[in-house]
Design an enzyme around this catalytic site. Structure first.
Site, mmCIF file in Angstrom:
data_model
loop_
_atom_site.group_PDB
_atom_site.id
_atom_site.type_symbol
_atom_site.label_atom_id
_atom_site.label_comp_id
_atom_site.label_asym_id
_atom_site.label_seq_id
_atom_site.Cartn_x
_atom_site.Cartn_y
_atom_site.Cartn_z
ATOM 1 N N GLY A 100 -7.947 -1.900 4.574
ATOM 2 C CA GLY A 100 -8.871 -1.604 4.912
ATOM 3 C C GLY A 100 -10.252 -1.269 5.894
ATOM 4 N N GLY A 120 -4.760 -2.651 1.067
ATOM 5 C CA GLY A 120 -4.863 -1.431 0.332
ATOM 6 C C GLY A 120 -4.659 -1.130 0.020
ATOM 7 C CD GLU A 152 -4.931 -9.447 1.825
ATOM 8 O OE1 GLU A 152 -3.852 -9.216 1.476
ATOM 9 O OE2 GLU A 152 -4.802 -8.124 1.788
ATOM 10 C CG ASP A 157 -7.994 -7.422 -1.670
ATOM 11 O OD1 ASP A 157 -7.544 -7.040 -1.202
ATOM 12 O OD2 ASP A 157 -9.740 -7.365 -1.745
HETATM 13 C C1 QUE Z 1 -4.511 -9.055 8.213
HETATM 14 C C2 QUE Z 1 -4.765 -8.169 7.022
HETATM 15 C C3 QUE Z 1 -5.109 -6.756 8.102
HETATM 16 C C4 QUE Z 1 -4.506 -6.056 8.636
HETATM 17 C C5 QUE Z 1 -4.289 -7.694 9.892
HETATM 18 C C6 QUE Z 1 -3.160 -8.704 9.722
HETATM 19 C C7 QUE Z 1 -5.878 -6.016 6.995
HETATM 20 C C8 QUE Z 1 -6.338 -4.648 7.496
HETATM 21 C C9 QUE Z 1 -5.658 -4.726 8.897
HETATM 22 C C10 QUE Z 1 -5.944 -3.525 9.745
HETATM 23 C C11 QUE Z 1 -4.905 -2.334 10.050
HETATM 24 C C12 QUE Z 1 -4.851 -1.016 10.702
HETATM 25 C C13 QUE Z 1 -6.339 -0.532 10.718
HETATM 26 C C14 QUE Z 1 -7.703 -1.499 10.212
HETATM 27 C C15 QUE Z 1 -7.584 -2.880 9.859
HETATM 28 O O1 QUE Z 1 -5.212 -5.545 9.573
HETATM 29 O O2 QUE Z 1 -6.261 -5.993 5.640
HETATM 30 O O3 QUE Z 1 -8.476 -0.838 10.083
HETATM 31 O O4 QUE Z 1 -6.785 0.471 11.265
HETATM 32 O O5 QUE Z 1 -7.226 -3.852 6.786
HETATM 33 O O6 QUE Z 1 -3.712 -9.807 10.374
HETATM 34 O O7 QUE Z 1 -5.271 -8.190 5.978
#
Ligand code: QUE
Length: 374
Positions: A73, A125, A148, A156
């Site tokens: 997300g 997500g 997460e 979630d």
């Molecule tokens: C654990 C996570 C997430 C993560 C890295 C983690 C996560 C998530 C992102 C993410 C990845 C690429 C993107 C961004 C977010 O990284 O939930 O905006 O461009 O969304 O170690 O849970």
């Protein structure tokens, strides 16, 4: 709404039979197609329209870029909202999670087949989009996970529903350790319906367009089209299957502290996959570990709609507690990879602290997902 409305490409393809196929393409490849609020709103609006449109026979959800179907997300926007909210629930988070879970729930309950092309990274997500679809496709490049615990959130997007329903204790293990699943794992645990070669996407679309759509059972027809795609030349081997008995033994404890201590003290026999899972848990949020344990217990007994309602509460509590904000800061903002978790270990987290993550800030009548499943 956004001024950039091509973050999801919404299209309808005409079939030779005169029907239509709905297509949603996640289109933020540089952000690994991480789901933001605009993307979720666009997808939800499109699905709501297509469910009432008799011309549409099925929907395909895919993404641009080879690396990721959807890596999670838009947690950077969430971080910015948390930074300015001073320990209260940021309205942006409430909107985001409400829209995202409504979208996930809509996918789960859609009246026509939904095909998700889960190639490459499918995390957080992205798992929410994949898991509820009627036809979940993975490939030799798929990497699925709920990571997460690394950022002080919790699995979630329906994790409360699907994790406790995976074989044995594999869901609890994957939630606690952020463990990666390849395409064979996804098939083994039942989170995918077909493992095909990643070269087959265009073939899939072409064959869907050429299909006769003459029979009543649309789902069976999609299954038939998918069954004609080529399998990977070098198919992956499932780690979860290979270690199922070991995982079940490690996760058999009655309390979160027992299970976590069993995993952390286990000899992983130089197995790369198990060692990486152990390492992720060891540096992850102790609060998250409790949330995973608790959501797996509670979620096993709840309907899908009630799982999403519980997660809306948990996610909003995460938005005010500071643990999630600190995790995002350390991993994605400052990138120091050194989150200062609120408690040094799982055994230090008071029960009241965890209970508060499940305490609704709303009455039943004011819950933002009160109409889900009604
Ligand atoms: C654990 C996570 C997430 C993560 C890295 C983690 C996560 C998530 C992102 C993410 C990845 C690429 C993107 C961004 C977010 O990284 O939930 O905006 O461009 O969304 O170690 O849970």
């Amino acid at each position: 709404m956004s001024n950039n409305n091509n973050v999801v490409l919404v299209e309808e393809y005409l079939t030779t039979s005169g029907h239509k196929i709905g297509s949603l393409v996640l289109n933020k490849p540089k952000a690994l197609n991480a789901l933001d609020l605009d993307m979720a709103s666009i997808m939800l609006d499109a699905l709501n329209g297509w469910s009432k449109n008799d011309e549409i026979v099925c929907v395909v959800i895919s993404s641009h870029g080879d690396k990721a179907f959807c890596a999670g997300g838009d947690i950077v926007s969430m971080y910015n909202a948390m930074k300015t909210s001073d320990g209260t629930i940021p309205p942006f988070l409430e909107s985001f999670f409400t829209t995202e879970y409504t979208l996930d729930y809509t996918i789960h309950n859609f009246s026509k087949p939904i095909i998700v092309w889960g190639s490459g990274i499918v995390m957080g997500g992205g798992m929410g989009l994949l898991c509820g679809a009627s036809h979940r496709i993975v490939t030799e490049t798929s990497r699925l996970a709920m990571p997460e615990i690394t950022i002080g959130l919790y699995p979630d997007v329906g994790g409360s529903y699907f994790l406790p329903r995976l074989p044995g204790k594999s869901g609890l293990f994957l939630g606690l350790t952020g463990g990666n699943m390849n395409g064979a794992d996804a098939m083994y645990v039942g989170l995918a319906d077909a493992l095909v070669d990643s070269s087959q996407f265009d073939v899939l679309l072409e064959n869907l367009k050429e299909h006769s759509w003459a029979e009543a059972n649309l789902g069976q027809q999609v299954t038939t089209v998918i069954s004609e795609l080529s399998s990977p030349v070098n198919p992956p081997v499932s780690n979860v299957e290979a270690h199922q008995d070991y995982i079940d033994g490690l996760c058999s404890g009655e309390s979160c502290a027992e299970v976590v201590s069993a995993i952390l003290s286990a000899d992983m026999n130089n197995d790369k996959w198990l060692s990486r899972a152990q390492k992720t848990l060891s540096v992850g949020s102790p609060i998250t570990a409790h949330l995973v344990f608790e959501q797996c217990q509670r979620g096993a007994e709840l309907s899908l709609a009630d799982c999403f309602k519980m997660e809306a509460i948990m996610s909003c509590r995460c938005g005010e507690s500071g643990e999630f904000q600190e995790g995002v800061r350390a991993l994605l903002i400052d990138k120091d990879n050194n989150p200062k978790w609120q408690y040094p270990s799982v055994s230090n987290v008071p029960a009241e602290v965890i209970a508060n993550y499940f305490a609704s800030p709303w009455s039943d009548e004011t819950h933002p997902l009160k109409d889900l499943g009604a």
